[in-house]
Design a protein around this motif. Structure first.
Motif, mmCIF file in Angstrom:
data_model
loop_
_atom_site.group_PDB
_atom_site.id
_atom_site.type_symbol
_atom_site.label_atom_id
_atom_site.label_comp_id
_atom_site.label_asym_id
_atom_site.label_seq_id
_atom_site.Cartn_x
_atom_site.Cartn_y
_atom_site.Cartn_z
ATOM 1 N N LEU A 87 0.850 -1.191 0.000
ATOM 2 C CA LEU A 87 0.000 0.000 0.000
ATOM 3 C C LEU A 87 0.882 1.235 0.000
ATOM 4 C CD1 LEU A 87 -2.674 -0.935 2.684
ATOM 5 C CD2 LEU A 87 -2.856 -1.130 0.210
ATOM 6 N N ARG A 88 0.736 2.052 -1.021
ATOM 7 C CA ARG A 88 1.447 3.335 -1.094
ATOM 8 C C ARG A 88 0.564 4.385 -0.431
ATOM 9 N NH1 ARG A 88 6.520 2.082 -2.698
ATOM 10 N NH2 ARG A 88 6.404 0.505 -4.314
ATOM 11 N N ARG A 89 1.129 5.109 0.520
ATOM 12 C CA ARG A 89 0.389 6.139 1.225
ATOM 13 C C ARG A 89 0.938 7.505 0.847
ATOM 14 N NH1 ARG A 89 1.849 4.388 6.874
ATOM 15 N NH2 ARG A 89 3.706 3.857 5.750
ATOM 16 N N PRO A 90 0.081 8.522 0.811
ATOM 17 C CA PRO A 90 0.586 9.852 0.499
ATOM 18 C C PRO A 90 1.553 10.339 1.573
ATOM 19 C CG PRO A 90 -1.817 9.865 0.765
ATOM 20 C CD PRO A 90 -1.347 8.487 1.032
ATOM 21 N N TRP A 91 2.548 11.044 1.152
ATOM 22 C CA TRP A 91 3.526 11.682 2.026
ATOM 23 C C TRP A 91 4.409 10.711 2.784
ATOM 24 C CZ3 TRP A 91 3.727 16.429 0.463
ATOM 25 C CH2 TRP A 91 2.584 17.035 -0.002
ATOM 26 N N THR A 92 4.499 9.477 2.340
ATOM 27 C CA THR A 92 5.429 8.532 2.970
ATOM 28 C C THR A 92 6.286 7.896 1.896
ATOM 29 O OG1 THR A 92 3.853 6.706 2.836
ATOM 30 C CG2 THR A 92 3.886 7.964 4.881
ATOM 31 N N LEU A 93 7.498 7.554 2.263
ATOM 32 C CA LEU A 93 8.408 6.931 1.308
ATOM 33 C C LEU A 93 8.250 5.412 1.264
ATOM 34 C CD1 LEU A 93 11.650 8.982 2.011
ATOM 35 C CD2 LEU A 93 10.053 9.227 0.115
ATOM 36 N N MET A 94 8.050 4.815 2.424
ATOM 37 C CA MET A 94 7.980 3.353 2.503
ATOM 38 C C MET A 94 6.527 2.887 2.454
ATOM 39 S SD MET A 94 11.119 2.534 2.631
ATOM 40 C CE MET A 94 11.028 0.828 3.031
ATOM 41 N N PRO A 95 6.242 1.880 1.625
ATOM 42 C CA PRO A 95 4.869 1.365 1.591
ATOM 43 C C PRO A 95 4.589 0.431 2.760
ATOM 44 C CG PRO A 95 6.237 0.128 0.090
ATOM 45 C CD PRO A 95 7.100 1.231 0.651
ATOM 46 N N LEU A 96 3.312 0.240 3.047
ATOM 47 C CA LEU A 96 2.903 -0.788 4.014
ATOM 48 C C LEU A 96 2.888 -2.113 3.265
ATOM 49 C CD1 LEU A 96 -0.154 0.716 5.904
ATOM 50 C CD2 LEU A 96 2.004 0.026 6.891
ATOM 51 N N VAL A 97 3.557 -3.112 3.770
ATOM 52 C CA VAL A 97 3.582 -4.421 3.125
ATOM 53 C C VAL A 97 2.675 -5.355 3.920
ATOM 54 C CG1 VAL A 97 5.018 -6.360 2.415
ATOM 55 C CG2 VAL A 97 5.932 -4.043 2.308
ATOM 56 N N LEU A 98 1.636 -5.866 3.247
ATOM 57 C CA LEU A 98 0.675 -6.764 3.874
ATOM 58 C C LEU A 98 0.761 -8.118 3.185
ATOM 59 C CD1 LEU A 98 -2.344 -4.303 3.813
ATOM 60 C CD2 LEU A 98 -0.667 -4.600 5.628
ATOM 61 N N ILE A 99 0.718 -9.197 3.968
ATOM 62 C CA ILE A 99 0.829 -10.542 3.413
ATOM 63 C C ILE A 99 -0.371 -11.357 3.854
ATOM 64 C CG2 ILE A 99 2.220 -12.638 3.381
ATOM 65 C CD1 ILE A 99 4.456 -10.939 2.855
ATOM 66 N N ASP A 100 -0.944 -12.081 2.910
ATOM 67 C CA ASP A 100 -2.047 -12.997 3.196
ATOM 68 C C ASP A 100 -1.674 -14.335 2.587
ATOM 69 O OD1 ASP A 100 -4.570 -13.959 3.983
ATOM 70 O OD2 ASP A 100 -5.433 -13.470 2.035
ATOM 71 N N ALA A 101 -1.971 -15.391 3.292
ATOM 72 C CA ALA A 101 -1.699 -16.735 2.786
ATOM 73 C C ALA A 101 -2.845 -17.635 3.195
ATOM 74 C CB ALA A 101 -0.384 -17.254 3.354
ATOM 75 N N GLY A 102 -3.054 -18.659 2.424
ATOM 76 C CA GLY A 102 -4.127 -19.608 2.721
ATOM 77 C C GLY A 102 -4.400 -20.492 1.536
ATOM 78 N N THR A 103 -5.583 -21.089 1.528
ATOM 79 C CA THR A 103 -6.009 -21.944 0.435
ATOM 80 C C THR A 103 -6.768 -21.099 -0.559
ATOM 81 O OG1 THR A 103 -6.143 -23.819 1.922
ATOM 82 C CG2 THR A 103 -7.274 -24.027 -0.160
ATOM 83 N N LEU A 104 -6.488 -21.286 -1.820
ATOM 84 C CA LEU A 104 -7.093 -20.487 -2.878
ATOM 85 C C LEU A 104 -8.604 -20.661 -2.896
ATOM 86 C CD1 LEU A 104 -6.013 -18.677 -5.146
ATOM 87 C CD2 LEU A 104 -6.208 -20.623 -6.664
ATOM 88 N N PRO A 105 -9.361 -19.545 -2.900
ATOM 89 C CA PRO A 105 -10.815 -19.662 -2.972
ATOM 90 C C PRO A 105 -11.250 -20.184 -4.347
ATOM 91 C CG PRO A 105 -10.151 -17.354 -2.868
ATOM 92 C CD PRO A 105 -8.925 -18.182 -2.784
ATOM 93 N N ARG A 106 -12.398 -20.838 -4.389
ATOM 94 C CA ARG A 106 -12.931 -21.341 -5.660
ATOM 95 C C ARG A 106 -13.257 -20.186 -6.588
ATOM 96 N NH1 ARG A 106 -11.902 -26.649 -6.082
ATOM 97 N NH2 ARG A 106 -12.391 -27.701 -4.157
ATOM 98 N N GLU A 107 -13.232 -20.452 -7.894
ATOM 99 C CA GLU A 107 -13.568 -19.419 -8.869
ATOM 100 C C GLU A 107 -15.022 -19.012 -8.726
ATOM 101 O OE1 GLU A 107 -12.667 -20.307 -12.893
ATOM 102 O OE2 GLU A 107 -10.551 -20.622 -12.503
#
Length: 153
Positions: free
Chosen positions: A132-152
């Motif tokens: 996530l790029r935020r205004p007025w900041t140099l470093m982005p927020l890094v978010l990680i999600d893991a799990g089993t892939l949802p059905r289509e």
């Protein structure tokens, strides 16, 4: 004498306030969360394969979260499948979730590797990395999600 007293008072005020500022720590802010809600293959005749990813960004803190843009990378079964970028997002108020759908092209070779691994198996595991790029900041927020892939969908 008055100058000396004023100087000593000023020195005392500065000398006692600076160390206390160093000891002050803000309350921890709850980090946002990201979840992969769905993934669809878009049928595009004559073009390379594309996916539509549905992401849900949750803001559990009591402060607004301004998002200027986001980029995401999805690995399925350890194979990097899609990379995408979305811009012009809005400010996320405290507590609710924002649903974002992004389209992402994929490499035909990676799709072949993925289809070979998925043949006749249960839904595979995935790892989603969202920046996530935020205004007025140099470093982005890094978010990680893991799990089993949802059905289509």
């Amino acid at each position: 004498m008055v100058r000396r007293t004023a100087f000593l008072c000023l020195t005392f005020l500065v000398g006692t306030s600076l160390p206390s500022c160093a000891l002050w720590r803000p309350a921890p802010v709850a980090a946002p969360e990201v979840h992969l809600d769905g993934m669809r293959v878009l049928d595009r005749p004559g073009r390379g394969p594309r996916y539509r990813l549905a992401l849900r960004i949750v803001n559990p803190s009591d402060h607004e979260l301004a998002i200027a843009a986001l980029s995401c990378r999805l690995k399925i079964g350890g194979v990097p499948v899609v990379e995408s970028f979305a811009g012009s997002l809005h400010t996320l108020p405290p507590e609710p979730a924002l649903r974002v759908e992004v389209e992402a092209p994929t490499n035909a070779i990676d799709r072949l590797k993925l289809s070979g691994r998925l043949a006749g198996r249960a839904p595979p595991d995935y790892e989603l990395e969202v920046r996530l790029r935020r205004p007025w900041t140099l470093m982005p927020l890094v978010l990680i999600d893991a799990g089993t892939l949802p059905r289509e969908n």
